[in-house]
Design a protein around this motif. Structure first.
Motif, short mmCIF file in Angstrom:
data_model
loop_
_atom_site.label_atom_id
_atom_site.label_comp_id
_atom_site.label_asym_id
_atom_site.label_seq_id
_atom_site.Cartn_x
_atom_site.Cartn_y
_atom_site.Cartn_z
N PHE A 182 -16.00 -97.06 -104.10
CA PHE A 182 -17.13 -96.44 -103.40
C PHE A 182 -18.08 -95.77 -104.39
CE2 PHE A 182 -18.82 -93.05 -100.43
CZ PHE A 182 -19.50 -93.92 -99.60
N ALA A 183 -17.56 -95.28 -105.48
CA ALA A 183 -18.41 -94.63 -106.49
C ALA A 183 -19.12 -95.65 -107.38
CB ALA A 183 -17.57 -93.70 -107.36
N THR B 246 -21.81 -90.47 -104.52
CA THR B 246 -20.47 -91.05 -104.41
C THR B 246 -19.54 -90.67 -105.55
OG1 THR B 246 -21.19 -93.11 -105.48
CG2 THR B 246 -21.29 -93.03 -103.06
#
Length: 171
Positions: free
Chosen positions: A129-130, A153
């Motif tokens: 997600f980051a 994120t």
């Protein structure tokens, strides 16, 4: 109970498409993935229900982004039910081990028309997600939007990975 007789044509088309998708994924070949997709394919994000990627070009571009952030991707044999298939894969994202499960549907023409992916464990999902949304945002909406996505994120991945290191000691 035994099953006899030849498989339905759509089933063998589904098996062929799934085998080709697994091979394309293991080699990181987004162009080969694109060849397997139906024009109206839908990819459901493993990160949120708020985002779906639709259309052959967009899903192929997403796979280019995915293959750019995953390392050492290996798939398992597929499970079959009619025109649907399911397989798992392992990979690494920024050094974090990731496991994922893919559900897909193949249409009558042997093209993949739907993909859903589920990712575990949570530190791997948070790291993905980051890394992935900033890349996708930059491609779709510009570098500044990608930088904002990274700013939003990145801390989540850090917190989840840190909690994963220490919380098991308390269980």
């Amino acid at each position: 109970m035994s099953v006899s007789g030849r498989a339905a044509p759509s089933t063998s088309l589904a098996s062929t498409a799934t085998s080709a998708l697994r091979a394309a994924a293991e080699s990181g070949d987004a162009d080969a993935v694109a060849e397997l997709l139906a024009p109206g394919v839908v990819f459901h994000s493993p990160m949120t229900d708020r985002v779906r990627f639709e259309g052959k070009e967009e899903v192929a571009a997403l796979h280019r982004d995915i293959f750019a952030v995953l390392d050492d991707l290996e798939t398992t044999e597929a499970l079959a039910l009619g025109d649907s298939r399911s397989f798992s894969f392992r990979a690494r994202v920024r050094g974090v081990d990731l496991e994922a499960h893919v559900l897909l549907h193949v249409n009558e023409q042997g093209q993949i028309d739907e993909l859903k992916i589920f990712v575990r464990p949570l530190p791997a999902l948070a790291t993905l997600f980051a890394v992935l949304p900033p890349r996708v945002s930059a491609r779709r909406r510009g570098r500044l939007t990608g930088a904002v996505a990274a700013y939003l994120t990145g801390p989540l991945a850090f917190v989840v990975r840190t909690a994963d290191r220490f919380t098991p000691r308390f269980l």
